[in-house]
Each structure stands twice: as C-alpha cells, then as structure tokens.
Design a protein around this motif. Structure first.
Motif, PDB file in Angstrom:
ATOM      1  N   ALA A 705       0.847  -1.192   0.000  1.00 34.96           N
ATOM      2  CA  ALA A 705       0.000   0.000   0.000  1.00 34.96           C
ATOM      3  C   ALA A 705       0.884   1.244   0.000  1.00 34.96           C
ATOM      4  N   ILE A 706       0.713   2.090  -1.004  1.00 32.66           N
ATOM      5  CA  ILE A 706       1.322   3.424  -1.033  1.00 32.66           C
ATOM      6  C   ILE A 706       0.175   4.371  -0.733  1.00 32.66           C
ATOM      7  N   SER A 707       0.147   4.934   0.487  1.00 34.99           N
ATOM      8  CA  SER A 707      -1.106   5.448   1.018  1.00 34.99           C
ATOM      9  C   SER A 707      -0.923   6.772   1.755  1.00 34.99           C
ATOM     10  N   SER A 708      -1.888   7.668   1.552  1.00 40.94           N
ATOM     11  CA  SER A 708      -1.931   8.891   2.359  1.00 40.94           C
ATOM     12  C   SER A 708      -2.988   8.796   3.451  1.00 40.94           C
ATOM     13  N   ARG A 709      -3.375   7.572   3.808  1.00 35.83           N
ATOM     14  CA  ARG A 709      -4.275   7.361   4.931  1.00 35.83           C
ATOM     15  C   ARG A 709      -3.571   7.707   6.244  1.00 35.83           C
ATOM     16  N   PHE A 710      -4.307   7.967   7.288  1.00 35.00           N
ATOM     17  CA  PHE A 710      -3.816   8.339   8.617  1.00 35.00           C
ATOM     18  C   PHE A 710      -3.168   9.717   8.619  1.00 35.00           C
ATOM     19  N   ALA A 711      -3.475  10.537   7.606  1.00 33.58           N
ATOM     20  CA  ALA A 711      -2.999  11.926   7.526  1.00 33.58           C
ATOM     21  C   ALA A 711      -1.504  12.045   7.761  1.00 33.58           C
ATOM     22  N   PRO A 712      -0.688  11.317   7.025  1.00 33.01           N
ATOM     23  CA  PRO A 712       0.761  11.446   7.218  1.00 33.01           C
ATOM     24  C   PRO A 712       1.296  12.700   6.544  1.00 33.01           C
ATOM     25  N   VAL A 713       2.591  12.985   6.769  1.00 31.72           N
ATOM     26  CA  VAL A 713       3.262  14.006   5.977  1.00 31.72           C
ATOM     27  C   VAL A 713       3.147  13.606   4.510  1.00 31.72           C
ATOM     28  N   PRO A 714       2.744  14.511   3.620  1.00 24.92           N
ATOM     29  CA  PRO A 714       2.528  14.115   2.222  1.00 24.92           C
ATOM     30  C   PRO A 714       3.782  13.539   1.569  1.00 24.92           C
ATOM     31  N   PHE A 715       3.558  12.783   0.516  1.00 28.09           N
ATOM     32  CA  PHE A 715       4.673  12.205  -0.238  1.00 28.09           C
ATOM     33  C   PHE A 715       5.481  13.294  -0.928  1.00 28.09           C
TER      34      PHE A 715
END
Length: 837
Positions: A705-715
């Motif tokens: 999974a390459i994911s922006s779930r859980f509000a991480p620092v953006p890619f």
C-alpha cells in the motif's frame, strides 16, 4: 503451490570455499594485504629468559615460548622476522595463553621502536589459547616485530605463534566480476552513489568515505564457516594510500591499507572470516582511517549468491499439505475468520484423532525445527497447553510443548483475549526446538497425535528445519555479563542487572556479551551507544513477562546482534505493552540476526534515528506491526529479514508529524499479516520497497500500500516500488465493505502528486484486483513499467481516482472481471508492451 519444499541456496558444501581460495587469488590479482603468514614462536629469536616449553597442551608447532615470568621482568622477549612487499598498514595476531585470571601486558616493538603496551585478557587456563590482533605499520622489505616483557609490563603469559598480514602492491585488475556491487550495499554516514568516473562495473560506485563512521554494508551468504578470499575494487585520487577498516558480523577484522592508484581502478585482496549462511561484511571509516577511496564493489570468492527476491533464509520450509498424511487437509479458503485463511498457501492439515500424522522427507540435514500450528483455546481465553509427538524414521524424538496462549484474539479492533466477544482469529503460533543430534537428509520427520497428546485437534501449517550453528564465542573487545553480576537461567529478574552491566561496559568503551542462556526481563533494557551481543538466535534469549520487556534506544550508535527476544504479549495493548526493540537509534546503528516473537511490535523506530541497518531479523507472532519506521526516521534499511503472522502491517513506514526519509525495505520475505498489508508506506520522502517476496494477506489488506491514509506528511521525492513478487495478496475490508487490490495506490487524506515508480513487479493470484488506484484524492505522477498480473479475483487493473499515469510493459492474464476498470477521470498514457487490458 509446488509440492517441493522451499529452500534458500545452501546446497554447496562447506569444502567449496577452501577449494576456491586458490582460484580466488588467481582471479582477483595481487593483495593490499598478503595472505596471512603464521610464524611459530619456538622458531623466533628468544632473549632475556624467554625459552621454548611444552608443558601445557593446545599449542601449534613443536612447542610454545614461556619464561615471561617475574624473574625475567624487563628482559624476556620474542622477536619475529617479517618481510613486507610494500610499506603500509598490516596486522599482527598473537596466539597466547594467560591462566592468571587477570589481564596481563607485554610491549609491542616494530623495527626497534616501542609501539604500545598491549593488554592480553585471561584465558580459561594455561592449556587454553586466545588470539589478540594489533594493527602494525610495516616498512618495505625486512621487519622485526617483538613482544617484550618490559619493567612497565605485568608479563606472565605464554606465546604460541604470530600471524602477520603485510601490505603488497596492487596490480591492474584486468577483467573482474564482483560478487557484490557497491551500488547494492547499504550505506550510511557519508557514502553516496556516483557515476562521474569511468571504468567502474555495474551502474555506479560509492564515493564519500572520508567522514568518521562512513560505511558500506554487504549481505554475504556463505555455504560454511571459513575464511574466504575478499577482493576490494577501488581507486584513490592520487598516490596517497587509503585506509579503511574491515568488519565481519560487527567484529573488526583488520585495518586495510590500500596503496594509492592515481585515479585508476585497482583490485586489492585480503580475506574475511564468515559464518555459514547470512553475514554482514562492512567497510567502515574508523578512528585513524582516512577513507580516501572510491569503491566499485567487493568479490567474496566461494560465497553463495543471495536470492534474487526475498530474504535469503537458513531454513527449508515444508508445507503440511504437501507432506504425506492420513489426516484431513483443509482449504484453500481466504474467508476472514476461517483457519485456512491464515495458513501459508491457505491450506493446512488437521490432526484430530489418535494416530493422525503428517510427515516429510528432509531434503537437507537439520538439528533444529520450527513448527507453525494452531490448537483450540480455552473458554477463558488464557490458553491451553498440550504436547505433540515428533518422530524421526519411526523413533520418537520428543514431545513438543504447544500452547494457545499467544494465539487467538477476539472481538473488534484492536482485539482482546475474551472469547465471549466472538470473531476469534489469529489462530496460529510457532514453537522452535533444538534437537539432541543432527538429522541427515532423507530422514522421515513425522508429527503425530499420540494418546498422550491431549489437545482436541492440532492444525499444522508448516515446519521449517535448519542447521542451527553452535553457540558463538565472545569476540575481543567485549565484557561478559557473567562477570558483571548478570546470571541467566536462575528464574530471577535480570532487568536491573543488565542495565547496570550495559552502563559499565559502555563507559569502558566495550560491548556487553550475553553468554548462552535465558535472561528474564520485565522492562526496558536501555541502549545509549551500546554494543550488545549474544551467542546466537538459538542460544541467548531475553524473555519478557506480563507484556513487558524489550530493548529501548535512547540515542547514540548502538549495535545489537545474535540473540532472541521472546516476549510475553498475548493480545494487543498499544498503550501498555512493549515492542521487542523501539526508540531512537542515533546515527549508524546496526540490528542484526535477531529473532523477535510474542511482542507488541517487532521493531519501532523514531526520530532522530538516521542510518540504521536492520538485517537478518526473524519476526514472528506480533500483535501489531512487524516493523514500523516512524516519525522522522531517516536513511534506514530493513533487509534480508523474515516477517510472519503480525497483527498489523508486516513492514510499515509511517510519516506521522515528521517525514520518514530515504528509507528502504529490501530483500525481505513477509507472510500472513492478520490485518493490513505486508508492506505499507504512509507518506514520506524518497522511500523504497524493493526486491521483496510478499504473500497471503488476510483482511483489510493489500500486498503493498502506497497510502496517504492516517494523515501522514505528504509524499515527496520518488517513492519506488520495484522488483517485488506479491502472491495471494489483497483482501476484504469489512468496515468499508471494500475489496482491496494486491498493489494499492491510495490517495485518501491528501493527493499523491509526487512521483510513484512501480517497476518490474509481479502480482500472482490476487484475491481481488491486481492493481488498485483509489480514492477521493488525485494520484498525479504514477509510472507503471514492467508489471505482470497473473490471475486476479476481480480486475487486472482497477482505477477509482482522478489523476494520471503512464503504463508500459503491463501484462494481465486470468483476471476474473476483465483487464481494466476505470472511473474518476484518471488519464492513462499507454506506452509499449501492454497486453490483456
């Protein structure tokens, strides 16, 4: 599934490195240090009362030299004549006995000049010999090296021999094939890949070793324990010699002096002691090194190539359903909350009557085994105990003690130990055992439910057999915990004693050695720039209690290796229970050859961890993640590790509040996370998942999974997903009623606008779609190149997102619902080589 057992590459016999050593010298040219020469003390020049003796055993040659007694204080000396082809650094190893129980000293002289006083630690007795190695600067030609009992020394040792490795002049390398390219090494502390020069092999070389602590680490697989010829292909900018320190498995081998090459690539050879199976060979700029070299790679003559994908593992795996059995085989079934859904390959064998068995014929010799099994839980959820009988060629070896204590959780996330909550899962656990003797290849190994085996049923998934090495000996430069008040196997709590011993050893600039045994811990063992080593994963055990007990990094450069952390966690409690290893690991730390089981998490790192190398990990039966590189971790790599039966992601990078940066999961084998993904990358900068083998996800899951779930620092930077194999991955998310793909690009809390490179991967037998791109945000810079999707339970490619991507060399076959489904306005640019969609 193939009925043949899976095996890493260890079929080559131990004798191979010895047969190839001469060939290696011919292939790799002249040496930076000549092959070591051993000089017997009884043939050296003796003076001042030193004399040949034979009264104690264990010496080499025709005798040893004694006489370093108080009567000859200030005069006794033994002097060796050593010839060096070139001037420069080399080594001198002294074989000695010291039965006094205290460290004694002699003075080292080279060409008449006193170099230093040398401490020689006590040996177990006068018949027990040890080796002490010193770095020496030789003159070109004849040299005299002496060990002298001066008035400033304590003497009272015996000397058996001296082994010298002297510098030589490198020759033109000619055609060379390096076994380990520099660009494939793990680097930290300064080295970076470069392409400005010409004449290097492979795709790049390494430059930047001048900073203290700079290092390149190579994973080297060896067919047997031996000393192997080692070649360095390097260059220096001018005629000035370069020095760098060679380490094997965390222990310094020698300082290597590399003659200046004036910008030309040259070969330089030495040797390195390796263990059987996986080794970590390091070139490091230590104190006193100048590191003024560029490195093209190394050649280890007689080493075994590591596996092209996944971890190179020391064991052979036998799937229960591929064995011979009179019992019931269950599965295949991928339905959540069913036992087969959590089995490797989704099949297992159930022994539920007296006399039921499953058996295998060993293809490799073994003296140790690990069994993955499930037995029913009790009504209280606290666990049942039972035995299972094991036979070799019809003779009973032993009863294996099994338990359901560390399996079976219930209810909703994050799950608990209360069977009344229903929804039981996390069915399987593992047990390991050392056998009393080795079983040869061809042995029929049988697991049978006998009359005294009282569990209602035994569900067997797989067995792994291996040749576990003997307990390691304590390396030089360490202090045994036994001398600092730490006693294993006494049932007492060793937490405080271990922390005190670590503090003492670290304050003296030494590592702490944990001899064979079990050490009970009930809290954190604190690591602040510490070196902590055991006698091996099968021999030294740190055992937790009541959910507590583990290693905690508190900064500094630490090294931990060769032990097991056996936790006492039986359900998930993120706030209270301990990880096996967690915290801040400073700059350039190493975690190697560590078995972690029954803990909350295997490894959890936090900022400012930078340049951590974690390799040879065996993580089993955790209740949350296997590994989580968290919150600001930088330039860290987890490689050559096996992770199975985690309660959450197998391997995760979570950029919570701070970006995880330039980190990698490479050459790992990850199986059967009970929840979530085998690999998950949640935000961050320039991170990589490469060369992994990933299999059998269960629920709420994908393979990667390459994911922006859980509000991480953006890619940011390029996220790389290359050369991975995903088998039977993807899964149903019951809370969302969603079918998740094997490879999932998930734009959830923010757009994914930084480049994502998906290259040369294969997706086999995906539960649902092979590649899923979703959800409410954009995926704007996706490149998919060389993706093979073979058999998918839904679509080959499913896109439910806006954005854009370029697809080349993407092939789809056997997709139940068709090759492609698109929604959301995603723009596909088709390159060459696409078929099936």
């Amino acid at each position: 599934m193939s009925p043949a057992p899976r095996k890493s590459s260890h079929a080559v016999r131990f004798i191979l490195p010895l047969l190839l050593s001469v060939l290696g010298a011919l292939l790799y040219g002249a040496a930076a240090q000549a092959a070591p020469t051993t000089l017997e003390a009884e043939s050296a020049r003796l003076s001042g009362g030193a004399a040949v003796s034979t009264e104690h055993g264990g010496y080499t040659g025709s005798g040893f030299v004694g006489g370093f007694t108080d009567t000859h204080k200030g005069s006794a000396s033994v002097s060796f004549d050593i010839t060096a082809e070139a001037a420069g650094g080399g080594s001198l190893a002294l074989r000695y006995a010291n039965g006094t129980t205290a460290t004694m000293t002699l003075s080292l002289y080279v060409n008449g000049a006193r170099v230093r006083q040398v401490g020689l630690p006590a040996t177990a007795g006068w018949d027990t010999w040890a080796t002490h190695e010193e770095q020496v600067t030789y003159a070109k030609g004849a040299n005299t090296v002496a060990w002298t009992f001066t008035t400033a020394d304590s003497g009272n040792v015996n000397i058996d021999n001296a082994t010298a490795a002297t510098p030589t002049t490198p020759t033109d390398p000619g055609p060379t094939t390096l076994t380990h390219q520099a660009e494939d090494a793990f680097v930290s502390g300064g080295p970076a890949r470069a392409t400005a020069a010409t004449g290097y092999e492979g795709s790049s070389y390494l430059s930047g070793f001048t900073t203290a602590g700079a290092r390149a680490v190579f994973a080297v697989d060896a067919p047997g324990a031996a000393t192997y010829p080692l070649t360095l292909r390097y260059r220096t900018p001018d005629a000035t010699a370069s020095t760098i320190t060679l380490l094997a498995n965390g222990t310094t081998v020698r300082r290597v002096t590399l003659p200046g090459t004036g910008g030309a690539w040259q070969n330089a050879a030495t040797d390195v002691p390796l263990r059987a199976a996986l080794n970590h060979v390091t070139l490091r700029t230590a104190s006193g090194d100048n590191g003024t070299l560029q490195l093209d790679g190394i050649g280890v003559t007689g080493s075994t190539p590591t596996d092209a994908r996944g971890a190179t593992l020391p064991y052979t795996t036998y799937e229960a359903e591929s064995g011979s059995t009179n019992a019931t085989t269950i599965g295949p079934d991928r339905t959540y909350l069913t036992v087969p859904s959590e089995a490797s390959g989704r099949r297992a064998v159930v022994l539920d009557t007296t006399g039921a068995y499953v058996q295998f014929t060993l293809t490799e010799p073994a003296n140790a085994l690990t069994l993955r099994y499930s037995v029913p839980d009790n009504a209280a959820g606290t666990g049942t105990e039972a035995t299972l009988s094991v036979y070799a060629n019809g003779t009973q070896l032993r009863d294996l003690p099994l338990s359901s204590k560390y399996s079976w959780v219930y209810g909703g996330y994050p799950y608990n130990n209360d069977p009344s909550q229903g929804s039981g899962h996390h069915f399987f656990d593992e047990t390991r055992t050392l056998l009393t003797g080795a079983l040869p290849a061809g042995t029929v190994l049988k697991f049978q439910k006998d009359a005294g085996d009282t569990a209602a049923s035994y569900t067997l998934d797989l067995v792994e057999t291996e040749t576990a090495p003997a307990a390691l000996a304590m390396p030089a430069g360490l202090i045994s915990a036994a001398t600092l008040g730490v006693t294993p196997d006494d049932s007492g709590d060793d937490t405080n004693a271990l922390n005190s011993a670590l503090t003492t050893a670290t304050s003296q600039g030494k590592g702490l050695w944990l001899p064979t045994g079990t050490y009970n811990i009930s809290g954190h063992i604190n690591l602040t720039g510490a070196d902590l080593r055991g006698a091996g994963q099968w021999h030294t055990v740190l055992r937790g209690s009541n959910g507590k007990g583990g290693l905690f990094g508190r900064g500094g450069t630490s090294n931990v290796q060769d032990l097991m952390i056996a936790g006492d966690v039986s359900y998930r409690d993120d706030a209270t229970f301990d990880a096996a290893i967690e915290g801040d690991f400073g700059n350039g730390s190493t975690l190697a050859n560590i078995w972690m089981q029954h803990t909350k998490v295997g490894l959890w790192t936090d900022a400012p961890t930078n340049g951590l190398y974690a390799s040879g990990l065996r993580i089993r039966d955790t209740f949350a993640d296997g590994v989580n590189l968290h919150k600001g971790t930088k330039a860290t790599e987890v490689s050559q590790s096996s992770v199975r039966n985690t309660g959450d992601d197998g391997l995760a990078m979570f950029s919570e509040a701070q970006a995880v940066t330039d980190s990698a999961f490479r050459f790992n084998t990850v199986q059967l996370p009970m929840l979530a993904n085998t690999v998950g990358i949640y935000g961050g900068h320039g991170n990589r998942a490469e060369d992994n083998v990933l299999a059998d996800t269960v629920t709420g899951s994908s393979g990667i999974a390459i994911s922006s779930r859980f509000a991480p620092v953006p890619f940011s930077g390029t996220t790389s997903v290359q050369r991975n194999t995903l088998t039977r991955t993807g899964g149903y998310e019951p809370n969302w009623q969603s079918k998740l793909g094997a490879l999932w690009i998930y734009a959830d809390s923010s757009d994914i606008t930084a480049p994502v490179l998906v290259k040369d991967n294969e997706i086999l037998d995906s539960t649902y779609s092979g590649l899923l791109i979703s959800w409410q945000k954009n995926v704007a810079a996706l490149t998919v190149d060389g993706l093979r999707i073979d058999k998918a339970g839904s679509y080959g490619i499913e896109i439910n997102s806006a954005g854009a991507g370029t697809f080349s060399g993407v092939t789809v076959s056997g997709a139940t619902d068709g090759g492609l489904s698109t929604a959301g306005g995603f723009t596909i640019t088709r390159g060459a080589g696409n078929t099936g969609w």
